[in-house]
Design an enzyme around this catalytic site. Sequence first.
Site, mmCIF file in Angstrom:
data_model
loop_
_atom_site.group_PDB
_atom_site.id
_atom_site.type_symbol
_atom_site.label_atom_id
_atom_site.label_comp_id
_atom_site.label_asym_id
_atom_site.label_seq_id
_atom_site.Cartn_x
_atom_site.Cartn_y
_atom_site.Cartn_z
ATOM 1 N N THR A 85 42.115 27.883 41.325
ATOM 2 C CA THR A 85 41.459 26.573 41.246
ATOM 3 C C THR A 85 42.380 25.552 41.919
ATOM 4 O O THR A 85 43.116 24.833 41.241
ATOM 5 C CB THR A 85 41.174 26.170 39.791
ATOM 6 N N THR A 120 42.496 27.801 35.477
ATOM 7 C CA THR A 120 42.795 26.485 34.917
ATOM 8 C C THR A 120 41.809 25.445 35.439
ATOM 9 O O THR A 120 41.633 25.312 36.657
ATOM 10 C CB THR A 120 44.222 26.058 35.264
ATOM 11 N N CYS A 260 50.146 25.677 39.956
ATOM 12 C CA CYS A 260 49.855 25.248 38.579
ATOM 13 C C CYS A 260 50.290 23.805 38.347
ATOM 14 O O CYS A 260 49.473 22.898 38.343
ATOM 15 C CB CYS A 260 50.553 26.179 37.584
ATOM 16 N N ARG A 331 52.710 29.042 48.020
ATOM 17 C CA ARG A 331 51.601 28.096 47.916
ATOM 18 C C ARG A 331 52.093 26.720 47.472
ATOM 19 O O ARG A 331 52.818 26.581 46.501
ATOM 20 C CB ARG A 331 50.552 28.614 46.931
#
Length: 419
Positions: A85, A120, A260, A331
Amino acid sequence: MIKERIGVIGLGYVGLPLACLLSSKYEVRGFDISTHRLRELQEGFDSTLEVDTGKLREAFGKGLSCSDDPEILRDCTFYIVTVPTPVTSNHEPELEPLESASRLIGTVVKKGDVVVYESTVYPGTTEEFCIPIIEDVSGLKCGTDFMAGYSPERINPGDRVHTVENICKIVSGSSPEALERIDMVYSSVIKAGTYRAQSIKVAEAAKVIENTQRDVSIAFFNEVTKVFNALGIDTSEVIDAASTKWNFLRFEPGLVGGHCIGVDPYYLIRKAELHGMHPRLIAEARNVNESMGFYLSDRVVAALNRSGKPLNESRVLVLGFSFKKDCPDIRNTKVYDTITGLSRFGTEVVVFDPWVDPRRVEAEYSDVPLVTRFDDAVAQGPYDVVVKAVDHTLFRSLDLAVCKAPDCVECAIINPDNV
């Protein structure tokens, strides 16, 4: 009792370890859209380094099979969605992977099945966005024909202690019956146990504030680092002194990237804004942490200016490119901002990181001058500045003296354990 056949959609950092763990008790069907990813897994190699070759082959020898053909999911009874996400370049939630996964499930879900999301998200996503898509595609109704739930992932990339089976699992369901069935599956393999949240929204909110809390905490230490640098005070010495107080919460300044902590707060911010709220502290923490890559490059430029070295004649060695220590994940790495900040002055930069995959770096950051062998980094020296951007354990044993110029300056912004 239903003998679950589990389908895992998404075999990345989260999905693969979970699929391997579940395969010890269940037949597991893994689905991923990347043929390259599936090929490497079939060959016994996980490029994320979350599952070693022995455990991967053991999983395939037990109950795990994988494919990019949705038909592999056709006769599953329990679906787990572990797709990414991310956010857009404007920091807006990017729900396309969730939408695609939900549409896929809609083509295979049957009466009596269970669908669980682990990605998430902001509170309300599962019930307001995902489930309606499944219902629209399948013609079935959640609560009447199938059940749903949310169980947030808590994988910590690169962590060999807090692995999926050793982290308490939050579980939630669309009904008491759904919660019971979801908890039964997870509790059968999670050694650390499960926690039953009162609702799906509570579970979603719990996950997003876990990462937002860390983001805000690290932002505070990044902010005071800027202050102490301006005052000529060593931040690490200040933190060591303050840590002698029993209730001082110790974090380290650093570059907050990854999939995250550097992303999830935006989901909460955008959801709050839709309800007329403007969470200033969370948003400002994000701004502080987003700035740190360029702040580090500014520190390097200032050091070169003090030494009288022309920026376009200087050479800089950057240690580390992944978003965190001892991990190959690149990432949203903020080291890229540091490299970009230096390159705009014509400064020659060499990046050394043996953890990352050069092919992935080339594909995603084609302008990064990466080397993965220290000898190659030394050969391109000597360097006027050495930047410690990521605290890989192996960097601590390097003899950096062999690559430094006589008046070399070191700039250290150590990347914290961000996830």
